[in-house]
Design an enzyme around this catalytic site. Structure first.
Site, PDB file in Angstrom:
ATOM      1  N   MET A  30      22.461 -19.456   2.722  1.00 56.67           N
ATOM      2  CA  MET A  30      22.283 -18.317   3.632  1.00 56.67           C
ATOM      3  C   MET A  30      21.421 -18.763   4.820  1.00 56.67           C
ATOM      4  SD  MET A  30      22.285 -14.906   1.331  1.00 56.67           S
ATOM      5  CE  MET A  30      20.592 -14.936   0.829  1.00 56.67           C
ATOM      6  N   GLY A  31      21.302 -20.076   5.020  1.00 54.30           N
ATOM      7  CA  GLY A  31      20.542 -20.585   6.163  1.00 54.30           C
ATOM      8  C   GLY A  31      19.055 -20.557   5.926  1.00 54.30           C
ATOM      9  N   ASN A  32      18.292 -20.659   7.041  1.00 55.78           N
ATOM     10  CA  ASN A  32      16.837 -20.816   6.979  1.00 55.78           C
ATOM     11  C   ASN A  32      16.498 -21.966   6.007  1.00 55.78           C
ATOM     12  OD1 ASN A  32      13.863 -19.291   5.916  1.00 55.78           O
ATOM     13  ND2 ASN A  32      14.258 -19.949   7.989  1.00 55.78           N
ATOM     14  N   HIS A  34      15.388 -25.133   3.964  1.00 56.80           N
ATOM     15  CA  HIS A  34      14.147 -25.850   3.662  1.00 56.80           C
ATOM     16  C   HIS A  34      14.531 -27.102   2.876  1.00 56.80           C
ATOM     17  CE1 HIS A  34      14.704 -24.113  -0.284  1.00 56.80           C
ATOM     18  NE2 HIS A  34      14.625 -22.887   0.215  1.00 56.80           N
ATOM     19  N   GLY A  36      14.564 -27.803  -0.111  1.00 55.16           N
ATOM     20  CA  GLY A  36      15.402 -27.555  -1.293  1.00 55.16           C
ATOM     21  C   GLY A  36      16.873 -27.593  -0.920  1.00 55.16           C
ATOM     22  N   HIS A  37      17.234 -26.913   0.180  1.00 51.64           N
ATOM     23  CA  HIS A  37      18.632 -26.940   0.643  1.00 51.64           C
ATOM     24  C   HIS A  37      19.017 -28.363   1.066  1.00 51.64           C
ATOM     25  CE1 HIS A  37      17.554 -22.643   1.814  1.00 51.64           C
ATOM     26  NE2 HIS A  37      18.619 -22.464   1.064  1.00 51.64           N
ATOM     27  N   GLN A  61      25.314  -9.026  -1.264  1.00 51.65           N
ATOM     28  CA  GLN A  61      24.418  -9.353  -2.373  1.00 51.65           C
ATOM     29  C   GLN A  61      23.011  -8.779  -2.191  1.00 51.65           C
ATOM     30  OE1 GLN A  61      24.900 -13.731  -1.534  1.00 51.65           O
ATOM     31  NE2 GLN A  61      22.806 -13.821  -2.252  1.00 51.65           N
ATOM     32  N   ASP A 152      17.598 -20.780  -8.631  1.00 53.25           N
ATOM     33  CA  ASP A 152      18.313 -19.526  -8.906  1.00 53.25           C
ATOM     34  C   ASP A 152      19.148 -19.762 -10.167  1.00 53.25           C
ATOM     35  OD1 ASP A 152      17.526 -17.950  -6.530  1.00 53.25           O
ATOM     36  OD2 ASP A 152      18.492 -19.597  -5.492  1.00 53.25           O
ATOM     37  N   GLN A 155      21.885 -17.285 -11.129  1.00 51.63           N
ATOM     38  CA  GLN A 155      23.004 -17.405 -10.178  1.00 51.63           C
ATOM     39  C   GLN A 155      23.893 -18.602 -10.557  1.00 51.63           C
ATOM     40  OE1 GLN A 155      22.861 -16.983  -5.726  1.00 51.63           O
ATOM     41  NE2 GLN A 155      22.647 -19.190  -5.789  1.00 51.63           N
TER      42      GLN A 155
END
Ligand code: PAF
Length: 284
Positions: A30-32, A34, A36-37, A61, A152, A155
């Site tokens: 979902m962007g933003n 960090h 982790g992504h 969601q 998550d 998820q």
């Protein structure tokens, strides 16, 4: 790196890649972004010959009183990071492109059972929104492998269940949680924390670590442990949502035969809801 925002262009490129025999690795976000992504992207680069990252803040969601409008949108900065990592395509569809008949009429994917418990109980409809968008993205990108963070955890298990139930032809990879030096799990929502809340936040992981250690050392009085650790979270300044000890794959309450467990926690610091988890492997 190509920025693509419509499904038709993505499909055209995907067809060409199919003919070339490329292995498509996909990281939905979902962007933003960090670390982790970015770590998910690094893992994707190791496994795929082409890497696609999607950036889409998925309204389906978010609950009514949640942070959809406030959710940080930082496309320019995100694109720079992804370009530096050698990503091939950033897919940034609009809400109208993703939900052409509107959110109310949207066909959805629901993974029953596992979607309704733990975070799903606190956030009704959340995992329906996640499963629906991830299914749609898989249909568009048609990846061979897709990468999700273990932060998550529920998820990840909902998506694994969806892939199994719907016989989807791809591999799902769960990537370990990236943490700050003080062990706080990296999350876009950490940006909402005040300085004081940020100083308190690592206590969630410390609480779960301590709980996991007790289980590893042989404690099996799970309901007592959960009550104790909920109280400890409250004492540390959180408003606890849940502390749970579950079987890692099904997320059901564990039986004697379950050797792979997960301790999960969610708690509010001010308005910010933080989640974290630790897997526990028991020896027979
Ligand atoms: O984990 C996320 O960022 C989102 O839930 C996902 C998987 C991109 C679906 O919108």
């Amino acid at each position: 790196m190509q920025l693509i925002s419509n499904i038709a262009s993505l499909r055209e490129l995907r067809r060409a890649w199919q003919i070339e025999g490329q292995v498509i690795a996909f990281v939905p976000t979902m962007g933003n972004l960090h670390e982790g992504h970015l770590n998910l992207v690094r893992e994707a680069k190791k496994r795929g010959t082409k890497v696609v990252v999607s950036i889409f803040v998925n309204p389906l969601q978010f609950g009514e009183n949640e942070d959809l409008d406030a959710y940080p949108r930082t496309l320019e900065q995100d694109s720079k990071h992804l370009e530096a990592l050698g990503v091939d395509v950033v897919f940034t569809p609009t809400v109208a492109e993703m939900y052409p008949r509107g959110l109310e009429q949207q066909t959805f994917v629901e993974v029953p059972g596992i979607s309704y418990m733990i975070c799903g109980a606190s956030r009704p409809g959340h995992f329906r929104g996640v499963a629906t968008i991830v299914c749609k993205l898989f249909n568009m990108v048609q990846p061979n492998i897709a990468f999700f963070g273990q932060k998550d955890f529920q998820q990840l298990q909902v998506i694994r269940a969806m892939v199994k139930d719907l016989s989807m032809n791809l591999e799902i990879v769960g990537v370990p949680t990236m943490r700050a030096e003080d062990q706080l799990a990296l999350s876009s929502r950490n940006g909402y924390l005040t300085q004081e809340e940020r100083a308190t936040a690592p206590a969630l992981f410390a609480n779960l670590r301590d709980l996991a250690d007790k289980i590893e050392l042989g404690r099996r009085d799970f309901s007592v442990l959960i009550a104790e650790h909920r109280q400890l979270l409250a004492d540390a300044g959180f408003k606890p949502d849940y502390i749970e000890i579950r079987a890692a794959e099904t997320l059901l309450h564990p039986g004697h035969e379950d050797q792979h467990l997960v301790v999960l926690g969610a708690a509010y610091l001010g308005k910010t809801r933080l989640i974290d988890n630790i897997q526990v492997f028991l020896n027979k």
